[in-house]
Design a protein around this motif. Structure first.
Motif, PDB file in Angstrom:
ATOM      1  N   ARG A  88       8.776  -0.416   3.571  1.00 58.02           N
ATOM      2  CA  ARG A  88       7.874  -1.722   3.041  1.00 58.02           C
ATOM      3  C   ARG A  88       6.575  -1.434   2.505  1.00 58.02           C
ATOM      4  N   VAL A  89       6.183  -2.240   1.461  1.00 54.05           N
ATOM      5  CA  VAL A  89       4.665  -2.033   1.318  1.00 54.05           C
ATOM      6  C   VAL A  89       3.882  -3.121   2.328  1.00 54.05           C
ATOM      7  N   LEU A  90       3.139  -2.658   3.158  1.00 51.79           N
ATOM      8  CA  LEU A  90       2.571  -3.667   3.888  1.00 51.79           C
ATOM      9  C   LEU A  90       1.323  -4.038   3.452  1.00 51.79           C
ATOM     10  N   GLN A  91       0.745  -5.109   4.307  1.00 51.40           N
ATOM     11  CA  GLN A  91      -0.685  -5.400   3.919  1.00 51.40           C
ATOM     12  C   GLN A  91      -1.472  -4.126   4.880  1.00 51.40           C
TER      13      GLN A  91
ATOM     14  N   VAL B 266       3.815   4.838   6.026  1.00 51.32           N
ATOM     15  CA  VAL B 266       3.934   4.367   7.332  1.00 51.32           C
ATOM     16  C   VAL B 266       5.582   3.842   7.613  1.00 51.32           C
ATOM     17  N   GLY B 267       5.999   3.624   6.266  1.00 50.42           N
ATOM     18  CA  GLY B 267       7.463   2.929   6.441  1.00 50.42           C
ATOM     19  C   GLY B 267       7.905   2.752   5.109  1.00 50.42           C
TER      20      GLY B 267
ATOM     21  N   HIS C 257      -3.879  -4.404   6.885  1.00 46.75           N
ATOM     22  CA  HIS C 257      -3.974  -4.684   8.509  1.00 46.75           C
ATOM     23  C   HIS C 257      -2.822  -4.282   9.018  1.00 46.75           C
ATOM     24  N   GLN C 258      -1.772  -4.350   8.705  1.00 54.05           N
ATOM     25  CA  GLN C 258      -0.319  -4.122   9.061  1.00 54.05           C
ATOM     26  C   GLN C 258      -0.164  -2.507   9.354  1.00 54.05           C
TER      27      GLN C 258
END
Lengths: 216, 216
Positions: A196-199, A193-194, A201-202
């Motif tokens: 950065r490595v997100l959590q 989705v982008g 739930h993000q």
């Protein structure tokens, strides 16, 4: 999806599948330590919130499935249906408390039929492979190394064939080699989705927003 | 922002400003009832998580400011700096517990200088108007009736002039007429992230993702 107005995902069933590697599978974990002793049930609770809850309503076309692999009684598959769930509040503690009702049911190793401890909750014995065996729909793995979801080819791949859609995510731990192998056999692609490595739930929040735009 | 690759937001300072209408301002609220007796501190904790925390690192260029208007000792402004904060865990309970350290400091009505109870936390006496008075940067109100953030004109408006950027959001309650009046005088525009009305932390996740893409 990069082609505003040109994509329409009609009546849909969106499914998020979260692998909880250390998530406690017995109901005796402490609600005061979701992040520690409960094996990161805090993160799973946030995923349930973000998958199913809008500001003041529930996403009735969305389900979330937790693959619970930790603690004293693994593996278990706990599914929450946005269409049917009741008594779901937004906070982590009460969400985890509601899920304990499911963990409290005795599941024999041979049980295949899910049990329903509360409206919209279903729990059964099984792990990632059992979930994949029973899955019907188009599936994708969310991964930092995947193709950008805003890429037109990815959008085509994602939407071709329509729902139901399944999105596999891991919790704060990476999928093991074996788990990744199982998932890769089942999915149509790996998407990101982008940058950065997100959590987890993000990621769910961003995905829901992208899907909302396709259905507007 | 709808024009992939053409927008660059360089070294940035992103600020989220969340109005917590009923958020308890004294430190004696129960960590076991963040959603109820604490006045929706669960939602504020999720906003802190989603604003500042990636999967395994902190967004050092991002701050979150909570305008706390409820409970026994309002109003208070509690700011958390991604650059400086320590001891921040992802779960709601421990986040709220950390914030209690700030609420525990005595603030006289005339105090203007913020107090720092823990690295990266600052608390001062004041509400929305006091925060806006001290704000320096380009500000936007996030609102379901705002212009679509993917609109090219909105993207221009958002990025023209660069950081620092301030994004105002309300908690689960709408801004009052007076609050909205104050914010509207301070912002460059009202923007929406999508067609559904999301929880504040979900809006933060979507905004961070959009900003991540501009900075990639």
């Amino acid at each position: 999806m990069g082609r505003k107005g040109s994509i329409e995902l009609e009546t849909s069933e969106i499914n998020f599948v979260i692998v909880g590697h250390r998530a406690e599978t017995s109901p005796d974990f402490p609600l005061n330590d979701l992040c520690g002793a409960a094996g990161r049930w805090d993160g799973l609770a946030r995923c349930i919130n973000t998958a199913l809850l809008l500001s003041h309503e529930i996403r009735k076309d969305t389900n979330i499935h937790l693959i619970l692999l930790g603690g004293k009684d693994p593996p278990k598959i706990l599914s929450v249906s946005g269409h049917d769930v009741r008594y779901l509040n937004p906070d982590e503690r009460s969400t985890a408390a509601l899920m304990k009702k499911a963990l409290n049911l005795p599941l024999s190793p041979s049980l295949r039929r899910p049990l329903c401890p509360s409206p919209g909750l279903n729990i059964s014995r099984g792990g990632l492979d059992e979930f994949i065996d029973g899955m019907e729909g188009r599936a994708f793995l969310l991964d930092e190394h995947g193709e950008d979801i805003h890429d037109n080819e990815v959008a085509d791949l994602l939407l071709k064939g329509g729902p139901p859609l399944f999105f596999f995510l891991s919790d704060d731990m990476d999928l093991s080699v074996e788990e990744r192998g199982s998932v890769m056999k089942a999915v149509h692609g790996t998407i990101s989705v982008g940058p950065r490595v997100l959590q987890a739930h993000q990621v769910v929040a961003v995905l829901n927003n992208i899907l909302d735009r396709t259905r507007n």
